[in-house]
Design a protein around this motif. Structure first.
Motif, PDB file in Angstrom:
ATOM      1  N   VAL A  31      32.377  40.325  96.949  1.00  0.00           N
ATOM      2  CA  VAL A  31      31.346  41.222  97.464  1.00  0.00           C
ATOM      3  C   VAL A  31      31.139  42.314  96.430  1.00  0.00           C
ATOM      4  CG1 VAL A  31      30.625  42.696  99.363  1.00  0.00           C
ATOM      5  CG2 VAL A  31      32.090  40.717  99.810  1.00  0.00           C
ATOM      6  N   GLY A  32      29.900  42.471  95.970  1.00  0.00           N
ATOM      7  CA  GLY A  32      29.638  43.497  94.973  1.00  0.00           C
ATOM      8  C   GLY A  32      28.153  43.691  94.786  1.00  0.00           C
ATOM      9  N   LYS A  33      27.810  44.650  93.931  1.00  0.00           N
ATOM     10  CA  LYS A  33      26.403  44.938  93.667  1.00  0.00           C
ATOM     11  C   LYS A  33      25.894  43.946  92.628  1.00  0.00           C
ATOM     12  CE  LYS A  33      24.900  48.723  91.401  1.00  0.00           C
ATOM     13  NZ  LYS A  33      24.418  50.108  91.129  1.00  0.00           N
ATOM     14  N   LEU A  34      24.796  43.276  92.948  1.00  0.00           N
ATOM     15  CA  LEU A  34      24.245  42.270  92.031  1.00  0.00           C
ATOM     16  C   LEU A  34      23.554  42.961  90.859  1.00  0.00           C
ATOM     17  CD1 LEU A  34      23.666  39.246  91.495  1.00  0.00           C
ATOM     18  CD2 LEU A  34      21.514  39.535  92.731  1.00  0.00           C
ATOM     19  N   ILE A  35      24.089  42.759  89.670  1.00  0.00           N
ATOM     20  CA  ILE A  35      23.570  43.429  88.470  1.00  0.00           C
ATOM     21  C   ILE A  35      22.677  42.502  87.656  1.00  0.00           C
ATOM     22  CG2 ILE A  35      24.270  44.446  86.245  1.00  0.00           C
ATOM     23  CD1 ILE A  35      24.886  46.196  88.622  1.00  0.00           C
ATOM     24  N   ALA A  36      23.026  41.243  87.567  1.00  0.00           N
ATOM     25  CA  ALA A  36      22.284  40.327  86.694  1.00  0.00           C
ATOM     26  C   ALA A  36      22.529  38.899  87.129  1.00  0.00           C
ATOM     27  CB  ALA A  36      22.738  40.500  85.246  1.00  0.00           C
ATOM     28  N   PHE A  37      21.560  38.017  86.831  1.00  0.00           N
ATOM     29  CA  PHE A  37      21.736  36.575  87.045  1.00  0.00           C
ATOM     30  C   PHE A  37      20.840  35.845  86.056  1.00  0.00           C
ATOM     31  CE2 PHE A  37      17.659  35.487  88.888  1.00  0.00           C
ATOM     32  CZ  PHE A  37      17.213  36.682  89.414  1.00  0.00           C
ATOM     33  N   ASP A  38      21.096  34.566  85.841  1.00  0.00           N
ATOM     34  CA  ASP A  38      20.215  33.766  84.993  1.00  0.00           C
ATOM     35  C   ASP A  38      19.922  32.431  85.683  1.00  0.00           C
ATOM     36  OD1 ASP A  38      22.411  32.069  84.577  1.00  0.00           O
ATOM     37  OD2 ASP A  38      22.911  32.946  82.645  1.00  0.00           O
ATOM     38  N   ILE A  39      19.181  31.568  85.008  1.00  0.00           N
ATOM     39  CA  ILE A  39      18.736  30.317  85.651  1.00  0.00           C
ATOM     40  C   ILE A  39      19.882  29.374  85.983  1.00  0.00           C
ATOM     41  CG2 ILE A  39      16.383  30.281  84.724  1.00  0.00           C
ATOM     42  CD1 ILE A  39      17.516  28.176  82.662  1.00  0.00           C
ATOM     43  N   HIS A  40      21.036  29.542  85.330  1.00  0.00           N
ATOM     44  CA  HIS A  40      22.200  28.726  85.678  1.00  0.00           C
ATOM     45  C   HIS A  40      22.922  29.306  86.902  1.00  0.00           C
ATOM     46  CE1 HIS A  40      21.576  26.918  81.810  1.00  0.00           C
ATOM     47  NE2 HIS A  40      21.670  28.100  81.236  1.00  0.00           N
ATOM     48  N   ILE A  41      22.409  30.423  87.410  1.00  0.00           N
ATOM     49  CA  ILE A  41      23.017  31.167  88.523  1.00  0.00           C
ATOM     50  C   ILE A  41      24.350  31.777  88.092  1.00  0.00           C
ATOM     51  CG2 ILE A  41      23.299  31.206  91.055  1.00  0.00           C
ATOM     52  CD1 ILE A  41      20.616  30.064  90.147  1.00  0.00           C
ATOM     53  N   ASN A  42      24.583  31.901  86.765  1.00  0.00           N
ATOM     54  CA  ASN A  42      25.613  32.828  86.321  1.00  0.00           C
ATOM     55  C   ASN A  42      25.214  34.196  86.853  1.00  0.00           C
ATOM     56  OD1 ASN A  42      26.985  30.927  84.612  1.00  0.00           O
ATOM     57  ND2 ASN A  42      25.461  31.279  83.008  1.00  0.00           N
ATOM     58  N   ILE A  43      26.169  34.945  87.423  1.00  0.00           N
ATOM     59  CA  ILE A  43      25.793  36.268  87.926  1.00  0.00           C
ATOM     60  C   ILE A  43      26.821  37.315  87.502  1.00  0.00           C
ATOM     61  CG2 ILE A  43      24.636  35.290  89.952  1.00  0.00           C
ATOM     62  CD1 ILE A  43      26.936  36.285  91.650  1.00  0.00           C
ATOM     63  N   VAL A  44      26.405  38.555  87.552  1.00  0.00           N
ATOM     64  CA  VAL A  44      27.307  39.680  87.325  1.00  0.00           C
ATOM     65  C   VAL A  44      27.236  40.608  88.530  1.00  0.00           C
ATOM     66  CG1 VAL A  44      27.856  41.674  85.879  1.00  0.00           C
ATOM     67  CG2 VAL A  44      27.051  39.557  84.821  1.00  0.00           C
ATOM     68  N   PHE A  59      21.045  32.288  99.697  1.00  0.00           N
ATOM     69  CA  PHE A  59      20.721  31.416  98.567  1.00  0.00           C
ATOM     70  C   PHE A  59      21.836  30.382  98.453  1.00  0.00           C
ATOM     71  CE2 PHE A  59      21.473  30.175  94.207  1.00  0.00           C
ATOM     72  CZ  PHE A  59      20.227  30.011  93.634  1.00  0.00           C
ATOM     73  N   LEU A  60      21.490  29.093  98.509  1.00  0.00           N
ATOM     74  CA  LEU A  60      22.487  28.021  98.373  1.00  0.00           C
ATOM     75  C   LEU A  60      22.234  27.284  97.065  1.00  0.00           C
ATOM     76  CD1 LEU A  60      22.433  26.746 102.034  1.00  0.00           C
ATOM     77  CD2 LEU A  60      24.511  27.441 100.844  1.00  0.00           C
ATOM     78  N   ARG A  61      23.285  27.160  96.232  1.00  0.00           N
ATOM     79  CA  ARG A  61      23.112  26.493  94.936  1.00  0.00           C
ATOM     80  C   ARG A  61      22.985  24.980  95.144  1.00  0.00           C
ATOM     81  NH1 ARG A  61      25.650  24.882  90.184  1.00  0.00           N
ATOM     82  NH2 ARG A  61      24.794  25.852  88.330  1.00  0.00           N
ATOM     83  N   GLY A  62      22.009  24.393  94.488  1.00  0.00           N
ATOM     84  CA  GLY A  62      21.682  22.990  94.712  1.00  0.00           C
ATOM     85  C   GLY A  62      22.853  22.026  94.600  1.00  0.00           C
ATOM     86  N   ASP A  63      23.726  22.239  93.656  1.00  0.00           N
ATOM     87  CA  ASP A  63      24.749  21.209  93.421  1.00  0.00           C
ATOM     88  C   ASP A  63      25.858  21.227  94.466  1.00  0.00           C
ATOM     89  OD1 ASP A  63      26.412  23.295  92.632  1.00  0.00           O
ATOM     90  OD2 ASP A  63      27.377  22.056  91.116  1.00  0.00           O
ATOM     91  N   THR A  64      25.778  22.130  95.457  1.00  0.00           N
ATOM     92  CA  THR A  64      26.750  22.108  96.552  1.00  0.00           C
ATOM     93  C   THR A  64      26.190  21.411  97.780  1.00  0.00           C
ATOM     94  OG1 THR A  64      26.051  24.154  97.621  1.00  0.00           O
ATOM     95  CG2 THR A  64      27.557  24.368  95.796  1.00  0.00           C
ATOM     96  N   ILE A  65      24.942  21.002  97.708  1.00  0.00           N
ATOM     97  CA  ILE A  65      24.250  20.492  98.900  1.00  0.00           C
ATOM     98  C   ILE A  65      24.374  18.973  98.999  1.00  0.00           C
ATOM     99  CG2 ILE A  65      21.934  20.144  99.900  1.00  0.00           C
ATOM    100  CD1 ILE A  65      21.283  22.991  98.915  1.00  0.00           C
ATOM    101  N   ILE A  66      24.723  18.499 100.191  1.00  0.00           N
ATOM    102  CA  ILE A  66      24.738  17.064 100.470  1.00  0.00           C
ATOM    103  C   ILE A  66      23.419  16.630 101.097  1.00  0.00           C
ATOM    104  CG2 ILE A  66      25.802  15.230 101.849  1.00  0.00           C
ATOM    105  CD1 ILE A  66      28.441  16.762 101.635  1.00  0.00           C
ATOM    106  N   LEU A  67      23.043  17.303 102.186  1.00  0.00           N
ATOM    107  CA  LEU A  67      21.808  16.901 102.857  1.00  0.00           C
ATOM    108  C   LEU A  67      21.083  18.083 103.475  1.00  0.00           C
ATOM    109  CD1 LEU A  67      21.884  16.838 106.230  1.00  0.00           C
ATOM    110  CD2 LEU A  67      23.383  14.902 105.815  1.00  0.00           C
ATOM    111  N   ILE A  68      19.801  17.875 103.663  1.00  0.00           N
ATOM    112  CA  ILE A  68      18.928  18.848 104.317  1.00  0.00           C
ATOM    113  C   ILE A  68      18.125  18.083 105.356  1.00  0.00           C
ATOM    114  CG2 ILE A  68      17.065  20.535 104.011  1.00  0.00           C
ATOM    115  CD1 ILE A  68      17.883  20.603 100.997  1.00  0.00           C
ATOM    116  N   SER A  69      18.148  18.570 106.604  1.00  0.00           N
ATOM    117  CA  SER A  69      17.447  17.849 107.662  1.00  0.00           C
ATOM    118  C   SER A  69      16.769  18.851 108.593  1.00  0.00           C
ATOM    119  CB  SER A  69      18.460  16.998 108.451  1.00  0.00           C
ATOM    120  OG  SER A  69      17.811  16.292 109.486  1.00  0.00           O
TER     121      SER A  69
END
Lengths: 76, 76, 76, 76, 76, 76, 76
Positions: A30-43, B63-73
């Motif tokens: 749990v923390g303050k969201l500072i940054a993210f990128d398209i790989h969903i790397n976050i800080v 926000f759910l990261r795609g590669d953790t998802i099995i199914l959506i219904s």
């Protein structure tokens, strides 16, 4: 009724706010969201590691690698 | 008899409706589908985390990261 | 209030400082961050492998492959 | 003796028919194949989740993410 | 104070020297680093497989696939 | 002495013949190889699912997703 | 002192010779290396599946998918 179109818009609007991040090893950060990128790397900043609803560690600034993340949710 | 051709069309027609999402860690998230992208990253609103048919947590926007998802219904 | 925009900026500003790195096999590596790349491959120097808050091994220079990394956090 | 050349041709000829889909979490989904893409993301309709040859749940329309799928087989 | 900039530079300067390689299946390989590529595929020579600080096997030349590698460290 | 140069040539020469396919979930599928692609997605016909050398199920035509496959071997 | 520069050169020089291949499911395959590609998909001939230093099965020609491979080593 316009709706947000892309998942990253949701992360963008959460910038600067506290979020809950759950990772594949069963932990929560749990923390303050500072940054993210398209790989969903976050800080996060002012980060607390939480397990079973207890704060286990205070970590300050944390870089989380995208492929370990399950979900990100604004914490009210 | 025309049929839908692409899987993402199904997600598109579910936008704004409640869906069940199952993830690789054995959990279910039920919420309104707000957004998705080609990686199947998705955003739900009014989200409930469900385990063994019981609501465990109310999470609001998630926000759910795609590669953790099995199914959506779609949930009726 | 300008904020850092990209996760890799956080790693960049941690260069030359001691960081905690947690990996998917449940270990921690504490060392000076020498280098990283876009895959989050990183190199630490003066590295200590830590398990359950105990130093298990001193490893000197260590190359850690990005896809084994969960988080990187500056250690105060 | 001409033979089918590409695996996706097999999926294409199964469109509109009932198929068995097995996923990495040990479950089976039986439903009508509505759509698929090159990532083997698929959509089934009139879907039944089957475990140990018993129908556990009726799910209607289901999007299954390709990387969770082990096999797809027409069900006679 | 110039510092090395890229993780692969560290591997490059370890070429011809003995390194410890740890893999995701919990084993260690100690040998002379002969070659590596951007996927972190590596080749060791005079390789010893080590488990619990005991040499289990002598393997001579070994090709290790990058995605099984956790860390590479020069062995003093 | 010319030798086959590429792994996919081996699959190509096995087309139309019965092969054993082993998957990461510990199962074996024995069937006639009908099709494959560069991801090693394959299609078998007259497929038998085998566990502990016993036929568990007859599956007819089966699409197997490449990333679940460990090995493919012609069955004599 | 010229040294081999790329890991695939090592595989290339092992072509036609017997190699030990270890896979992520804890098995060993010993056979003559016939072919490989950049994904480290390989083909062995006269293959023996070995577990705990015992030959479990003779498999003839075997295609092994690259992402299941941990190491490849010439067997003397």
């Amino acid at each position: 009724m316009p709706e947000m179109q892309r998942p990253l818009d949701t992360l963008n609007s959460a910038k600067g706010k506290r979020v809950i991040v759950e990772t594949k090893n069963g932990k929560q950060y749990v923390g303050k969201l500072i940054a993210f990128d398209i790989h969903i790397n976050i800080v996060l900043d002012d980060t607390e590691e939480v397990e079973d609803n207890e704060v286990k560690r205070k970590l300050g600034k944390v870089f989380l690698r995208g492929d370990t993340i399950i979900l990100i949710s604004p914490s009210e």
